[in-house]
Each structure stands twice: as structure tokens, then as C-alpha cells.
Design an enzyme around this catalytic site. Structure first.
Site, PDB file in Angstrom:
ATOM      1  N   SER A 382       0.798  -1.228   0.000  1.00 31.96           N
ATOM      2  CA  SER A 382       0.000   0.000   0.000  1.00 31.96           C
ATOM      3  C   SER A 382       0.831   1.279   0.000  1.00 31.96           C
ATOM      4  CB  SER A 382      -0.934   0.013   1.205  1.00 31.96           C
ATOM      5  OG  SER A 382      -1.858  -1.050   1.115  1.00 31.96           O
ATOM      6  N   LYS A 529       2.258   6.896   5.135  1.00 30.99           N
ATOM      7  CA  LYS A 529       1.408   5.825   4.598  1.00 30.99           C
ATOM      8  C   LYS A 529       1.942   4.490   5.084  1.00 30.99           C
ATOM      9  CE  LYS A 529      -1.912   4.062   2.204  1.00 30.99           C
ATOM     10  NZ  LYS A 529      -2.010   2.991   3.200  1.00 30.99           N
ATOM     11  N   THR A 530       1.011   3.634   5.485  1.00 26.09           N
ATOM     12  CA  THR A 530       1.375   2.289   5.935  1.00 26.09           C
ATOM     13  C   THR A 530       1.276   1.296   4.782  1.00 26.09           C
ATOM     14  OG1 THR A 530      -0.901   1.827   6.573  1.00 26.09           O
ATOM     15  CG2 THR A 530       0.551   2.719   8.272  1.00 26.09           C
ATOM     16  N   GLY A 531       1.813   0.134   5.019  1.00 26.71           N
ATOM     17  CA  GLY A 531       1.697  -0.982   4.076  1.00 26.71           C
ATOM     18  C   GLY A 531       1.857  -2.286   4.836  1.00 26.71           C
TER      19      GLY A 531
END
Length: 597
Positions: A382, A529-531
Site C-alpha cells: 500500500s 502511509k502504511t503498508g
């Protein structure tokens, strides 16, 4: 570790794995040979055993799947759950304690030691391979010189009969005390010792027929294949034992064919010739098929089989049983291969969890802190939505934070129920909905999408997607071809915050709006932003106990901007998606860390 270092580690493990497979094959074949004596004359099974060992070596050595898939649980939906979960014992930033620094140093030392062993083993292997090749070459030169010292011999009636069937070999008589032997892969020659003239005529004819039977059965080619496999895996003692049994099976096979239908008296004469020949010969050839290719330890067994041949039906049963058992060993080694190779996987470097924290000054590009495996590449999952957002706003498909509102359709792949709704850009980034990002990239088109990725310098820039599936436009960043390291994440984000990417200023600004998080107490604003992803386990399924978590972004206080990338891998199964868990832990320690930088 770079790609070559990883290859060295795989080579070391492949060498150990093929030795284990060799032991399994040898133990199995010895067991079957004991209870199914007819197995001894089945040359195909011994060569298949060697091939099974080589296949194990190749399976472990060859690069295997590094695909990391998106974890089904929705990242944003787990953020509220993680508030009630006890935070992990390890602090968010690995530099906060001396103990963690010591453990990181020990881990690096262990990897360096393992790499040194792998490098040393490669050198040893190459030296041994060169020695093995030279040994085979010297043996062939010796046999060629021996053939050159001989003289041509007249063909016997047995030889003429074989000539009629198209099988020819030059017959050469030599004075050396050797066994009658067939040599020459491409130019067959039959060497006969002059002392063979002292044998009974019937014995001479059967000995000649034995050697010419080798020619008809293409045993020279079988022997060459076995020798090649043994040479390639010279370090594996079981390859030598299996090749010796291949030669043994070839001799027994020729005995069986020569004596088929002959009376007991002729069988007895044949066995007597074998004993007499063994007493006379002084040379044990390598690279030739010899009537006397035995040793005193196996003489009794061969004579016994000559006098009382095995049942053909039992031989067929032995072949079938052994082929099935070898197939089971090969399948077992194939199943074991991912577990063995786990320790050298580029995405999972070792069974120790992958871990990196890096801070970079956005203005200068100088690394302020860099700890862990920050050069290791894995799927961006992501976090790639940052790049997709830039593409979408630059192309005009995305308008602002709330437009366009795209309708959800049943045919979209939405394994999280929170994705099954109409979405705008802000909801897409919040929920990490794959289908929304795919609508953006499909609107952009393959050619422009690939150009954006190349111009961004994003990771390995590989937009091909899964092999033979032509899905790079919609899946390249989701556990597929595209890979990126933490170092490359920060390099990309530095260009973003400096507005140096080849997109419009509006695309830079709107993407920053989508990534805006809460302000820190000390006046810093955070964007990120995470992933979340999971590697494939030994069973070929997502291993959620080894989940990856990404959190990338930047922090600014109006005077200074610091870019960060945090990557961590779980060592056990933990509730909640790895990305949001990592984000929460990271943000708790971020104010103190920024104060130090």
C-alpha cells in the site's frame, strides 16, 4: 546482502541439502537392494537416484518465489483494535536501547560469518570441480595412450554379427594386463588383452559378446551421464556410490543378456572366466566398460547372480517400487526446499525478522540515522499508493481529496468488506483499497504508468507483474514484480517533498494532503502511509506469523523536513495488521527521536 551474496548462501544450503538427499537415496536403494536383489541390474534406477540428488541441489539453488501478498485484514479497520492491544516489548526505534544495538551487531556478525563460510565453500567447490575434471581427463588420456600402443585385431564371428546390426567398434589388442573393455563415447573401441588367447574359445566368445552388448545397450552414454553427475557434485560421497552401482548394474545387465537361455555349463564357464580375468588384470579403468569391472568384495555376489539369475517379474516390481520411492524423496525435497531457502530469501534475509529504521534530511539527502537491513527489497504494497496518487493527480483523473467518487462494482477484487463501497481519494488512502488504485492505473494506461515509474526511479522499476499473467498495470506492486528497499523509499520521498518529481505542483500538494496525519505535541506535522504484506511460507500460503509492516513518510516543523522509512517483520502471529501496528509504535517514539536529530 547483495544478490551475489544471496546466491552464495543458497549455494551453501543447496550443497548441504543435496548431501542429505544423497543419504536418503542411498539408504533407500540399499534397503531395496537387500530385499529386492533384482534391483542390482536395473541401471535406470541408479541413474534416476543421481538425478534425484541433482534435482534437490537445483531446487534449493534456483531463485524461488519472493512474492509477498497483501494481507486480507483491512489496515485502517485495525487501527482502533490496536489501541486495546498491549504494545510490543521492543521500542519503535531500534536505537533507543544498548541491548538492541548489541543484538543488531551480533546479527550482523552472524551474517558476516555465514557469508564468509559460503564464500570459502564456493572456492573449495571450484577447486574440487577442477580437480575432478582433471582426474577424468587424465584417465581418458591414459586409456587413449593404451589404445595407441595396441594393434588391430581380426573380427570374430560374434563381431560380424554385431556389425550386421549396425553396431561397430574398432578392435585393438594390447599387451597390458587389462580386462577386455569398451571405451570411446563417440568413437567406440574394444581393447582386448593378449592373454585372452589363453582362455577357452567359448569363454572368449562370451566375453566379446558381453562387451558388444554394452555397445548395443548404449551403456557408454549411460556411464558418461553418471560420471558427469558425479563430477558436478563431486563433494557428495553418495553420488560416487550411486555411480558405482550404476556401473555394477550395467555389468549385471550384460551378464543377464549374454547368458539368457544358455545351459548351466556355459554359465559356469562364464563365471570361471570372470574369476580368471580378475586374477590377471592390474588396471581398474575409469571411463571404460570392462568385463572385469569388479573387485574381490563383490565377486561372490556377481558369480552367484550369474549362476542363478533373478526373476524378471521381480525385476519389474523392483523398478516400479524404487521409482515410486525416489519420486517420494524428490517430492519431499521439493517441499523442504522453501524452508531451507527461507534463510537466504531476498525478502526475508534470514529467520531473524527483517528490520530497518532510517531518517534522512530532506534538503540535503544526508542520512541522519540508518539501522538494520535498509537495502533489502520487498514489495511496497500500500505504500505504492503514494506514487499512484501522484500519477492520478498529474494525469487529471484525480481532482481533489473527494473527487472522483468511484462506484464499487461486484467484479472488483475486494476481500475486505470495508472496500465494498463507493470511494473518493481520501477514503482510498485511508482504507488502502486495491480496486481504487487499480482504476487509477488503468485510466493512466500501461505506457504512461511505466513511464511514471521509470521517471520516479521507484525501487527496481519492474512493472511486469506476475510471470506470464500480463497484470503489471494492476498488480505489480502487490506482492509481485515491483520491489523497493527502505533506502529507496526515502530517496523517492525526498524528491516528493522537494517537488522534484516529474509531476505537476498540484499533484505534489494534493498527495501531501491525502497523507497528512495528526500533529505531534512538539510542533511537528507528520505525513505518512502504511503498508502490510506477508511472505509465502513453506506451504506456499501467506505466512501471517511473518507479516511485514511498512510506515513511510516525513515530518516537518516549518524549518526542517525529515523523511523516514520504517520496516519491520513479525516473528510470531500478532493480532492486527502489521502496518498500522508499526505506525502506532513508531509515532509514540517519534517526538523523542526527532528531538535527537
Amino acid at each position: 546482502m547483495n544478490d551475489f551474496d544471496l546466491l552464495l548462501m543458497r549455494f551453501l544450503i543447496a550443497s548441504l541439502g543435496c548431501c542429505a538427499a544423497g543419504f536418503s537415496v542411498w539408504a533407500l536403494s540399499s534397503l531395496l537392494r537387500r530385499y529386492l536383489p533384482a534391483l542390482a541390474a536395473q541401471r535406470s534406477l541408479w541413474l534416476l537416484g543421481q538425478l534425484t540428488v541433482l534435482a534437490t541441489f537445483a531446487l534449493i539453488l534456483l531463485p524461488h518465489s519472493e512474492r509477498v501478498r497483501l494481507i486480507p485484514p483491512l489496515e485502517a479497520a485495525t487501527e482502533t483494535v490496536t489501541q486495546y492491544i498491549a504494545p510490543p516489548k521492543a521500542p519503535a526505534l531500534p536505537t533507543t536501547t544498548a541491548e538492541e544495538a548489541r543484538q543488531a551487531g551480533e546479527s550482523a556478525d552472524a551474517r558476516a560469518w555465514q557469508l564468509s563460510v559460503a564464500q570459502a565453500w564456493l572456492c573449495v567447490y571450484l577447486i574440487g570441480l577442477a580437480w575432478s575434471i582433471c582426474s577424468v581427463w587424465r584417465a581418458q588420456l591414459m586409456l587413449n595412450r593404451l589404445a595407441q600402443t595396441g594393434t588391430g585385431a581380426c573380427a570374430t564371428e560374434g563381431m560380424k554379427a554385431n556389425d550386421a546390426s549396425g553396431m561397430r567398434a574398432a578392435v585393438i589388442e594390447v599387451d597390458a594386463p587389462i580386462s577386455p573393455m569398451l571405451l570411446g563415447l563417440f568413437r567406440p573401441r574394444l581393447l582386448l588383452p593378449r592373454h585372452l588367447g589363453g582362455f577357452d574359445k567359448l569363454q572368449r566368445e562370451m566375453i566379446l559378446e558381453h562387451e558388444l552388448t554394452h555397445l548395443r545397450r548404449h551403456d557408454l552414454q549411460w556411464m558418461a551421464a553418471g560420471m558427469l553427475l558425479q563430477t558436478l557434485l563431486w563433494f557428495n560421497p553418495f553420488m560416487r556410490l550411486l555411480r558405482a552401482n550404476l556401473c555394477w548394474a550395467q555389468e549385471l545387465g550384460c551378464d543377464r543378456d549374454v547368458l539368457r537361455g544358455r545351459p548351466a555349463s556355459q554359465r559356469k564357464a562364464y563365471a570361471a572366466a570372470l574369476v580368471a580375468q580378475l586374477k590377471l588384470q592390474h588396471l581398474a579403468p575409469q571411463g571404460a566398460l570392462s568385463f572385469g569391472s569388479i573387485d574381490p568384495n563383490t565377486l561372490t555376489e556377481r558369480v552367484s547372480l550369474i549362476r542363478s539369475p533373478g526373476d524378471a517379474r521381480r525385476a519389474i516390481w523392483a523398478r516400479a517400487a524404487t521409482a515410486a520411492a525416489l519420486a517420494a524423496i524428490a517430492i519431499g525435497n521439493f517441499a523442504l526446499q522453501p524452508a531451507l531457502a527461507w534463510s537466504v530469501s531476498p525478502s526475508a534475509q534470514s529467520m531473524a525478522a527483517l528490520n530497518c529504521t532510517t531518517f534522512v534530511d530532506a534538503a540535503s539527502g544526508k542520512a541522519l540515522l540508518r539501522e538494520g537491513d535498509c537495502a533489502a527489497r520487498i514489495t511496497p504494497v500500500s505504500t505504492f499508493n503514494i506514487a499512484v496518487s501522484l500519477m492520478g493527480y498529474d494525469s487529471g483523473f484525480l481532482k481533489d481529496q473527494h473527487a472522483p467518487l468511484l462506484p464499487y462494482r461486484a467484479e472488483y477484487k475486494a476481500w475486505n468488506k470495508e472496500w465494498r463501497r463507493d470511494m473518493d481519494p481520501s477514503q482510498w488512502i485511508s482504507y488502502s483499497a486495491v480496486w481504487y488504485a487499480q482504476q487509477v492505473t488503468q485510466h493512466i494506461g500501461r505506457e504512461r504508468f511505466e513511464r511514471y515509474v521509470q521517471e520516479f526511479g521507484y525501487g527496481n522499476r519492474d512493472t511486469s507483474g506476475d510471470k506470464d499473467k500480463a497484470n503489471g498495470l494492476t498488480w505489480a506492486w502487490i506482492g509481485s514484480s515491483m520491489q523497493i528497499s527502505a533506502d529507496e523509499q526515502t530517496a523517492f520521498l525526498c524528491k516528493l517533498v522537494r517537488h522534484e518529481l516529474p509531476v505537476s505542483p498540484y499533484a505534489h500538494e494534493q498527495t501531501a494532503h491525502l497523507l497528512k496525519l495528526k500533529d505531534l505535541p512538539n510542533g511537528w506535522q507528520v505525513f505518512g502511509k502504511t503498508g502490510t504484506g506477508a511472505p509465502l511460507g513453506p506451504d506456499g500460503k501467506d505466512d501471517y506469523s511473518r507479516s511485514y509492516g511498512w510506515f513511510v513518510g516525513w515530518a516537518t516543523n516549518g524549518q526542517r523536513t525529515i523523511v523516514f522509512a520504517r520496516l519491520a517483520q513479525d516473528e510470531r502471529l500478532i493480532e492486527g495488521a502489521a502496518g498500522p501496528r508499526l505506525k502506532e509504535a513508531f509515532l509514540r517514539g517519534l517526538p523523542a527521536q526527532l528531538a535527537k536529530l
